[in-house]
Design a protein around this motif. Structure first.
Motif, PDB file in Angstrom:
ATOM      1  N   ASN A   1      24.849  10.364  50.027  1.00 43.49           N
ATOM      2  CA  ASN A   1      25.029  10.635  48.597  1.00 43.49           C
ATOM      3  C   ASN A   1      24.449  11.985  48.205  1.00 43.49           C
ATOM      4  O   ASN A   1      25.033  12.738  47.418  1.00 43.49           O
ATOM      5  CB  ASN A   1      24.371   9.529  47.765  1.00 43.49           C
ATOM      6  N   TYR A   2      23.298  12.287  48.763  1.00 40.74           N
ATOM      7  CA  TYR A   2      22.659  13.585  48.496  1.00 40.74           C
ATOM      8  C   TYR A   2      23.549  14.719  49.001  1.00 40.74           C
ATOM      9  O   TYR A   2      23.779  15.716  48.296  1.00 40.74           O
ATOM     10  CB  TYR A   2      21.301  13.617  49.195  1.00 40.74           C
TER      11      TYR A   2
ATOM     12  N   LEU B   1      25.583  17.892  47.088  1.00 40.94           N
ATOM     13  CA  LEU B   1      25.217  19.257  47.463  1.00 40.94           C
ATOM     14  C   LEU B   1      26.429  20.056  47.924  1.00 40.94           C
ATOM     15  O   LEU B   1      26.543  21.257  47.631  1.00 40.94           O
ATOM     16  CB  LEU B   1      24.168  19.204  48.575  1.00 40.94           C
ATOM     17  N   GLN B   2      27.338  19.430  48.621  1.00 40.25           N
ATOM     18  CA  GLN B   2      28.454  20.182  49.187  1.00 40.25           C
ATOM     19  C   GLN B   2      29.422  20.701  48.136  1.00 40.25           C
ATOM     20  O   GLN B   2      30.221  21.605  48.398  1.00 40.25           O
ATOM     21  CB  GLN B   2      29.209  19.325  50.194  1.00 40.25           C
TER      22      GLN B   2
ATOM     23  N   LEU C   1      29.035  28.064  50.687  1.00 39.00           N
ATOM     24  CA  LEU C   1      27.879  28.148  51.572  1.00 39.00           C
ATOM     25  C   LEU C   1      27.241  26.782  51.759  1.00 39.00           C
ATOM     26  O   LEU C   1      26.919  26.379  52.883  1.00 39.00           O
ATOM     27  CB  LEU C   1      26.858  29.148  51.024  1.00 39.00           C
ATOM     28  N   LEU C   2      27.079  26.051  50.656  1.00 36.67           N
ATOM     29  CA  LEU C   2      26.450  24.733  50.773  1.00 36.67           C
ATOM     30  C   LEU C   2      27.382  23.720  51.423  1.00 36.67           C
ATOM     31  O   LEU C   2      26.912  22.753  52.011  1.00 36.67           O
ATOM     32  CB  LEU C   2      25.987  24.247  49.407  1.00 36.67           C
ATOM     33  N   ALA C   3      28.685  23.950  51.336  1.00 38.98           N
ATOM     34  CA  ALA C   3      29.602  23.089  52.083  1.00 38.98           C
ATOM     35  C   ALA C   3      29.345  23.235  53.578  1.00 38.98           C
ATOM     36  O   ALA C   3      29.348  22.251  54.331  1.00 38.98           O
ATOM     37  CB  ALA C   3      31.044  23.435  51.735  1.00 38.98           C
ATOM     38  N   SER C   4      29.104  24.474  54.016  1.00 42.44           N
ATOM     39  CA  SER C   4      28.781  24.694  55.428  1.00 42.44           C
ATOM     40  C   SER C   4      27.433  24.091  55.785  1.00 42.44           C
ATOM     41  O   SER C   4      27.271  23.453  56.837  1.00 42.44           O
ATOM     42  CB  SER C   4      28.776  26.195  55.735  1.00 42.44           C
ATOM     43  N   ALA C   5      26.447  24.275  54.901  1.00 36.98           N
ATOM     44  CA  ALA C   5      25.113  23.741  55.172  1.00 36.98           C
ATOM     45  C   ALA C   5      25.133  22.218  55.250  1.00 36.98           C
ATOM     46  O   ALA C   5      24.500  21.622  56.137  1.00 36.98           O
ATOM     47  CB  ALA C   5      24.137  24.202  54.097  1.00 36.98           C
TER      48      ALA C   5
ATOM     49  N   SER D   1      21.127  26.111  45.941  1.00 38.96           N
ATOM     50  CA  SER D   1      22.231  26.420  45.017  1.00 38.96           C
ATOM     51  C   SER D   1      22.184  27.864  44.513  1.00 38.96           C
ATOM     52  O   SER D   1      23.151  28.354  43.934  1.00 38.96           O
ATOM     53  CB  SER D   1      22.209  25.455  43.828  1.00 38.96           C
ATOM     54  N   ARG D   2      21.056  28.548  44.756  1.00 38.85           N
ATOM     55  CA  ARG D   2      20.945  29.959  44.343  1.00 38.85           C
ATOM     56  C   ARG D   2      21.655  30.909  45.289  1.00 38.85           C
ATOM     57  O   ARG D   2      21.916  32.062  44.935  1.00 38.85           O
ATOM     58  CB  ARG D   2      19.477  30.371  44.274  1.00 38.85           C
ATOM     59  N   LEU D   3      21.923  30.458  46.499  1.00 35.61           N
ATOM     60  CA  LEU D   3      22.488  31.348  47.509  1.00 35.61           C
ATOM     61  C   LEU D   3      23.973  31.597  47.277  1.00 35.61           C
ATOM     62  O   LEU D   3      24.685  30.748  46.740  1.00 35.61           O
ATOM     63  CB  LEU D   3      22.266  30.761  48.905  1.00 35.61           C
TER      64      LEU D   3
END
Length: 305
Positions: free
Chosen positions: A203-204, A208-209, A214-218, A303-305
């Motif tokens: 869920n987290y 996030l994605q 970028l966060l999708a990759s992370a 989320s800042r990246l």
């Protein structure tokens, strides 16, 4: 307050990658001077490439990356982790590095950087400690010039993950850990005692994605990694530098078993008795984390990246 000047010594590794991203997302608290890489989760050629892949993903090609040691101090071959995929980053499609490795060896860079900023640099080893140990062996005068050592490794009060008594980073090169942790450097330990509490769930990651490519990759990396080990081990080191109140722990004295037997890599911590408050100790061992606050902070920063 001035940001912490840090050198991140790592073996990326998915959780190493998230630690790098967290540091890059927190310039007010963290000044990332450089990244040194070591063989650990995957071989050195992978870790050196992966550190640059993550910096490229974040658009931070200005961060110098130095390749270090390709094997433990006293063994011809290292030991690998299987939870990070074949490439070390969960086999997720990421941009290839678009900047070169530094030519200087990581050990020489560590020595040079520490002398140039005596008393200012926090070393953050989140992989085997081979690079730092060999830097100390080559030039023992750097040890008192290191501000502090904040590391991920060990298992003081819980079972290990590479043997019944040892955590992976220490197990891979216990001789290096012995050299570093007995060098008289102020040190803070983030072992399995606390990092196993820093669990992520689907869920987290689902939330996030959605934030950015970028966060999708992370999150794709974390999903692959989380199938076997859903814990944010290495990011805890950076999170503490950003917000120390997220964690609490105990003071004590640490020793490392460096014999290649059933106790290989065991980290033994003698906790300071409360009634002997004046006793000298050599380490702070983190044992508790406020997980909701940690995960909230991680999401906000990334989320800042």
């Amino acid at each position: 307050m001035a940001p912490h000047k840090i050198i991140l010594d790592c073996d990326p590794g998915v959780d190493d990658a998230i630690a790098i991203l967290l540091a890059l997302a927190s310039p007010q608290e963290i000044e990332l001077l450089g990244i040194t890489t070591v063989a650990g989760n995957v071989p050195l050629e992978n870790t050196a490439r992966n550190a640059r892949r993550i910096c490229t993903l974040a658009g931070r090609q200005d961060i110098p990356v130095y390749a270090g040691c390709s094997r433990p101090m006293l063994e011809a071959e290292g030991r690998r982790s299987k939870v990070h995929g074949n490439d070390g980053l969960g086999n997720v499609t990421l941009p290839e590095p678009d900047f070169a490795l530094q030519e200087e060896h990581a050990v020489d860079y560590l020595i040079r950087a520490i002398h140039a900023a005596s008393g200012e640099i926090t070393l953050c080893p989140i992989g085997p400690m081979t690079n730092i140990a060999l830097a100390i062996v080559k030039d023992p005068s750097i040890a008192p010039k290191i501000k502090q050592l904040v590391f991920m490794g060990g298992a003081a009060f819980c079972p290990g993950n590479s043997s019944p008594v040892a955590e992976f980073n220490i197990y891979v090169d216990p001789w290096a850990a012995h050299v570093v942790l007995s060098a008289g450097i102020p040190q803070v330990m983030f072992g399995l005692d606390v990092t196993l509490q820093a669990k992520i769930n689907s869920n987290y990651l689902d939330a996030l994605q959605q934030v950015s490519p970028l966060l999708a990759s992370a999150t794709a990396m974390m999903r692959s990694y989380g199938a076997s080990d859903p814990c944010l081990h290495d990011p805890c080191v950076i999170a503490w530098l950003i917000e120390p109140s997220l964690f609490s722990g105990v003071e004590g004295d640490i020793s490392v078993s460096y014999h290649d037997d059933i106790h290989r890599g065991q980290t033994v911590v003698a906790v300071k008795p409360r009634h002997l408050a004046d006793n000298q100790t050599n380490i702070t061992v983190m044992t508790e984390v406020d997980k909701p606050r940690l995960l909230k902070m991680l999401a906000e920063r990334l989320s800042r990246l």
